[in-house]
Scaffold this active site. Sequence first.
Site, PDB file in Angstrom:
ATOM      1  N   PRO A 194       0.807  -1.234   0.000  1.00  0.00           N
ATOM      2  CA  PRO A 194       0.000   0.000   0.000  1.00  0.00           C
ATOM      3  C   PRO A 194       0.831   1.272   0.000  1.00  0.00           C
ATOM      4  O   PRO A 194       0.303   2.353  -0.240  1.00  0.00           O
ATOM      5  CB  PRO A 194      -0.800  -0.122   1.305  1.00  0.00           C
ATOM      6  CG  PRO A 194       0.020  -1.009   2.168  1.00  0.00           C
ATOM      7  CD  PRO A 194       0.671  -1.982   1.245  1.00  0.00           C
ATOM      8  N   GLU A 504      21.421   2.264 -12.126  1.00  0.00           N
ATOM      9  CA  GLU A 504      20.616   2.803 -11.033  1.00  0.00           C
ATOM     10  C   GLU A 504      20.282   1.634 -10.100  1.00  0.00           C
ATOM     11  O   GLU A 504      21.140   1.149  -9.402  1.00  0.00           O
ATOM     12  CB  GLU A 504      19.374   3.474 -11.620  1.00  0.00           C
ATOM     13  CG  GLU A 504      18.576   4.298 -10.648  1.00  0.00           C
ATOM     14  CD  GLU A 504      17.307   4.822 -11.288  1.00  0.00           C
ATOM     15  OE1 GLU A 504      16.930   5.964 -10.984  1.00  0.00           O
ATOM     16  OE2 GLU A 504      16.688   4.083 -12.075  1.00  0.00           O
ATOM     17  N   GLU A 510      16.481  11.596  -7.560  1.00  0.00           N
ATOM     18  CA  GLU A 510      15.264  12.217  -8.083  1.00  0.00           C
ATOM     19  C   GLU A 510      14.077  12.076  -7.135  1.00  0.00           C
ATOM     20  O   GLU A 510      13.137  12.874  -7.182  1.00  0.00           O
ATOM     21  CB  GLU A 510      14.906  11.644  -9.457  1.00  0.00           C
ATOM     22  CG  GLU A 510      14.483  10.193  -9.476  1.00  0.00           C
ATOM     23  CD  GLU A 510      15.659   9.228  -9.605  1.00  0.00           C
ATOM     24  OE1 GLU A 510      15.409   8.058  -9.941  1.00  0.00           O
ATOM     25  OE2 GLU A 510      16.808   9.641  -9.362  1.00  0.00           O
TER      26      GLU A 510
END
Length: 705
Positions: A194, A504, A510
């Site tokens: 969630p 990555e 970011e």
Amino acid sequence: MKTVYIFLFALLMACNTVDNDQVNLVATSPNGKLRVELQLNKEGEPYYRTLYNNKVIVDTSYLGFEFTNAPKLKGGLKHLGSEVNAFNETWEMPWGEQRTVENNYKFIKANFEESEAPNRKVTIEFRVYNDGIGLRYEFPKQDGWIEALIKEEHTEFNLTEDYKTFWIPGDWDIYEHLYSTTKLSEIDAKSYIPKTHLAQSHISENSVNTPVTMVGKEGIHLSFHEASLIDYSGMTLKVDTENLILKSSLVGSENTDYKVKKSLPFTTPWRTIQITDNAPDLIASNLIVNLNEPNKLGDVSWFKPMKYTGVWWEMHLGKSSWDYGMEMVDGKWTDTGKAHGKHGATTENVKSFIDFSAKNNIGGVLVEGWNTGWERWIGFEDREGVFDFVTSYPDYDLDEVTRYAKEKGVGIIMHHETSAATQTYEKQQDTAYALMQKYGMHAVKSGYVGKIIPKGEYHHGQYMVNQYNNAAIKAAKYQVAINAHEPIKDTGLRRTYPNIISREGLRGQEFNAWSGDGGNPPEHLPIVAFTRMLAGPIDFTPGIFNIKFNEYRKDNQVNTTLAQQLALYVVIYSPVQMAADLVEHYEANPKPLQFIKDVGVDWEETKVLNGEVGDYVTIARKERATNHWFVGGITDENARTLEVTFDFLDTDQTYEARIYKDGEDAHWDKNPLDIVIEQVDLNKDSKLKIKLAPGGGFAISLKKK
């Protein structure tokens, strides 16, 4: 590249015994501290134990396979014969954390066969190093068995302690999760479901992704991972929280009832455990790269490790955009005069980055958003055919940009966002790499954002493992190096294919700009250094000077001090390191910028000076080309004082040290820009006590006087 081979001893046991109680094969590490025992029980099931300093750390752990086109392979085995041997070599990294690597281990290679039909054969191999073990399976060529459809691999790690564990969930699609720190018995990977706001996340069971790192009560440190992942599915580790057992759980596909398809003969990737007495030695370990095959590309001197700037951070801030504002007309991207004026990859803007890089000892410029297709690159099911990897937008003159960059001595880093449309990228790869070769571009950042096409495949399954690896192998033919984003995890293949330079595979910088959960907390990178970084180089994109970017995103910020942003150039390793912030923010802060100008990216040797997983770490690295040393240290949300000793410096030599450290009132949130820069002389006998602010750090450059 010079390699020296030294065979220490060999013991061949050619036995054909059915009495499995007699099968007890043992290999110890070269220093004698680590011991692996491989045995068969009375049912013919292979299992192993691992001891460290005479203490069992992996107890009876069974090995086997389950297939969709054959009975499972687990019991009923007999021992045909074994080799217990040793191997030692020294090999040279063409680029890396150090120049030379010792590959010294002892091994068991045991051959087994089913006692009854169909009499299938399997070889189990263990390599035992001073810093850990590797385990793999080999299926030799054999009559009546041509193809293996693997439903599941059953490799166990039966642990003897409820370790403090640093983990992310066993997501089949992304690694971009924050780390949790719990006991092994408290891991609940499904609790992440969630929380995640990334559409491509897929968490199917209570498993963890690797590397997963553990710390014991008496100081033992373990990290579980894999090496040499080729033509196979990525491995997660399913957690039996009651019995403290990790079990291999391969990433699957919705399109098949098997997870791996292999033609015989074949070997699996290595299943690895790094085992050390302390946290720094985890980072110093070369287990993962050593378990990969030697360089298959030969001379790769056409790739130069570099720092780079580029059109990237400004788009995450919202200052500019990837897309130009074209429309699809008759199946082609067409300039209909509706450009929005925020396009970042313009000739003029890229030239400004080239000028800045040329003036500041920065070798490259990354250009994202240069090519057509960004208007429909995400959120659309029909992404196949959207991107064109050779056609630029009208406001980006590829000829002029590359000419100007060459004149200034700066390289252009290509960008290929595939949008996970694999067939489109496959069809254009040769043309795209040939274009790069024409312009003298030797590095590309690739991206795989979105759900994989064809539908039903996952980023970490066998299909995509082959996509990533085959792209890199093809790129090498055009002298192109790959920095993959949204990648498969690093498993040390940079040794075999040195054009696989970085990737990555974690929550990157970011997330500080646009995530809705507060970004990466101060503890994130002190965990990453002892987890994700153990796998290999990270393109984390450090160097943000404008920590609180209220003019762009007032509810977001970077959760470190400015001094820590400098330290990351040393702490988080990559042969390509981005100066990620905007040109104007660097030009407004020339004094801290000096460290980015000076710091190296290619290292002669590395020393991990101190550290605790999730708390802090200090690393020193010696630059190959200059023999200058650089030191970086970072901490979590807690302020602390670290003592740094400089016994790694040359004897009878004075060094001019420039120190960039947190100011007295620095704090990652309250006062992140408070930085002190001072210059002192240091030598081999020097010691410094440096105060790190909450979320802070320090960086030091050392040059011989």
